[in-house]
Write an enzyme that holds these catalytic residues in place. Structure first.
Site, short mmCIF file in Angstrom:
data_model
loop_
_atom_site.label_atom_id
_atom_site.label_comp_id
_atom_site.label_asym_id
_atom_site.label_seq_id
_atom_site.Cartn_x
_atom_site.Cartn_y
_atom_site.Cartn_z
N GLU A 1 0.86 -1.18 0.00
CA GLU A 1 0.00 0.00 0.00
C GLU A 1 0.89 1.23 0.00
O GLU A 1 1.59 1.49 0.98
CB GLU A 1 -0.91 0.01 1.23
CG GLU A 1 -1.71 1.31 1.38
CD GLU A 1 -2.47 1.40 2.70
OE1 GLU A 1 -2.87 2.53 3.06
OE2 GLU A 1 -2.65 0.36 3.37
N ARG B 1 0.21 10.36 0.57
CA ARG B 1 0.54 11.38 1.57
C ARG B 1 1.71 12.26 1.14
O ARG B 1 2.06 13.19 1.86
CB ARG B 1 0.87 10.73 2.92
CG ARG B 1 -0.25 9.88 3.48
CD ARG B 1 0.13 9.29 4.81
NE ARG B 1 -0.76 8.20 5.19
CZ ARG B 1 -0.61 7.43 6.25
NH1 ARG B 1 0.42 7.65 7.07
NH2 ARG B 1 -1.45 6.46 6.52
N THR C 1 -4.77 5.94 1.68
CA THR C 1 -5.18 7.30 2.04
C THR C 1 -5.98 7.95 0.91
O THR C 1 -5.78 9.12 0.57
CB THR C 1 -3.97 8.17 2.44
OG1 THR C 1 -3.04 7.40 3.22
CG2 THR C 1 -4.42 9.34 3.31
N LYS D 1 -11.09 -1.94 6.63
CA LYS D 1 -9.85 -1.58 7.32
C LYS D 1 -10.22 -0.99 8.68
O LYS D 1 -10.84 0.07 8.75
CB LYS D 1 -9.08 -0.56 6.47
CG LYS D 1 -7.81 -0.02 7.09
CD LYS D 1 -7.12 0.89 6.09
CE LYS D 1 -5.81 1.43 6.63
NZ LYS D 1 -5.04 2.15 5.59
#
Length: 211
Positions: A43, A47, A71, A131
């Site tokens: 993943e 960011r 994200t 998640k």
């Protein structure tokens, strides 16, 4: 009848490295180092400014690594991640507009949840893998055990506070399908290009899964 949600790509690892990259050039050697340690999924979080370039590089140059975009917060994030080559997406939470965007993009997706109400909303939208984030703040194993009874058809990927010491305990919980963790790609190792350390960490994690 609602349209079935797209399935996640097939990967073997039950540990998903959660990676924040400062340089896109690190993405390919990182992916190869993780593969050498037995982890075939990653993943890359959105960011940092280089995240999309990093995803594109892994998708292009390391096709055996199943690269996901983390994200995802907005519809634009979803579209850009898909266009970069992400094979699935994850988010710390979810909203109606985000779920609509991933549906329109046809992107396999793992929505983030922290409360029973959020689990209900994601389940109503058709999701059965979620998640749990931040996992230890949300109650960790106690929370997962509490969610198991009312939501027997839901499985979780706890992320946030998961590490080598508690990894096995999380994976032993029946409603845990995967875990996510940032310890597999330490920022110091990335800066130094210490790919051997990352391979060693991946092997440790795989060993803990088996143990």
């Amino acid at each position: 009848m609602s349209t079935p949600l797209p399935s996640l790509p097939a990967f073997r690892s039950r540990v998903v490295p959660v990676v924040v990259l400062q340089e896109a050039a690190h993405a390919v050697p990182l992916a190869r180092a993780l593969l050498a340690g037995g982890i075939d999924v990653i993943e890359i979080t959105l960011r940092t400014p280089c995240a999309l370039d990093a995803i594109a590089a892994v998708a292009r140059d390391v096709p055996e690594m199943q690269v996901g975009a983390g994200t995802l917060l907005t519809a634009d994030d979803v579209r850009r991640a898909r266009d970069a080559g992400a094979r699935f997406g994850l988010s710390p939470g979810h909203s109606p507009s985000l779920l609509q965007a991933v549906a329109e993009a046809g992107l396999p997706f793992v929505p983030g949840v922290m409360t029973p109400g959020e689990v209900m909303a994601a389940r109503e939208a058709g999701y059965q893998l979620m998640k749990l984030f931040p996992a230890t703040v949300a109650g960790g194993l106690d929370m997962l055990k509490a969610l198991a009874s009312p939501f027997g058809d839901v499985r979780f990927c706890p992320t946030g506070g998961v590490n080598l010491d508690n990894l096995a305990g999380f994976l032993a919980q029946p409603n845990v399908a995967l875990v996510g963790g940032s310890w597999l790609a330490p920022s110091a190792a990335l800066r130094a290009g210490d790919w051997g350390q990352i391979t060693a960490l991946a092997r440790q994690a795989i060993g803990a899964c088996r143990g």
